[in-house]
Design a protein around this motif. Sequence first.
Motif: not given
Length: 224
Positions: A176-178, A186-187, A202-206, A219-221
């Motif tokens: 899905g990220i791909e 932005t992922a 681009d960023v990962v949250l637990p 995150t988008l900015d």
Amino acid sequence: MELKAVIFDLDGVITDTAEYHFIAWKQLAEELGIAIDRAFNEQLKGISRMESLERILIHGGKADAYTPEEKEDMARRKNEHYVSLLERLKPEDTYPGIRELLLEMQREGIPAVIASASKNAPQILHALELTELFSYVVPPDSVKRGKPAPDLFLRGAEEIGVPPKACIGVEDAQAGIEAIKAAGMTAVGIGEEAALTASGADVVLPDTTGLNVAFLRKTLDFKS
Ligand code: BG6
Ligand code: MG
């Protein structure tokens, strides 16, 4: 870049149905004499029902052991088991922070879209009482290619008339990220940092507790 839409995966992002898929596949695999574990299951996340079955059969060295009719029957059995597990799904099973995020997005006029490979998505959203908070649910059959191809995410953005660059995609699956990145979005990954970062997040949250409009805008900015 102004945030114009958020395109969500469903299973494993909105609620814990990724676990139900695993339980149902594991039982079917056992019936076929194939062992699958959680590490292997990561390769099934985001992948369509029939493609998941093919991957399990290859994994068990049984790729050519069954006719197309037998495979259809296996997929049907897995789905019956999965759908029986869905019966217990209640609004309280929505992941923490998701309903609040969707309500905040509604107040801010930012549309939410579902881009899931699952044909059961409308039923799940109904059980969680979230249907009204989404502008559009992409029908998985409406696109040619599944994840990791970008088609589901691009279709979602197109339907609501927003350029991919102004969209954030949220996913728990490597495929899905791909797909999000291939769509030019932005992922945001939810889950295990190393694997999702390796797939291009681009960023990962637990987990979903940290998701809110301010975080997504930032995150988008930062990433675009
Ligand atoms: C994806 C899940 O969202 O949907 C996969 O991550 C699942 O595990 C796929 O196989 C298809 O779902 P369904 O409900 O149509 O069998
Ligand atoms: Mg998922």
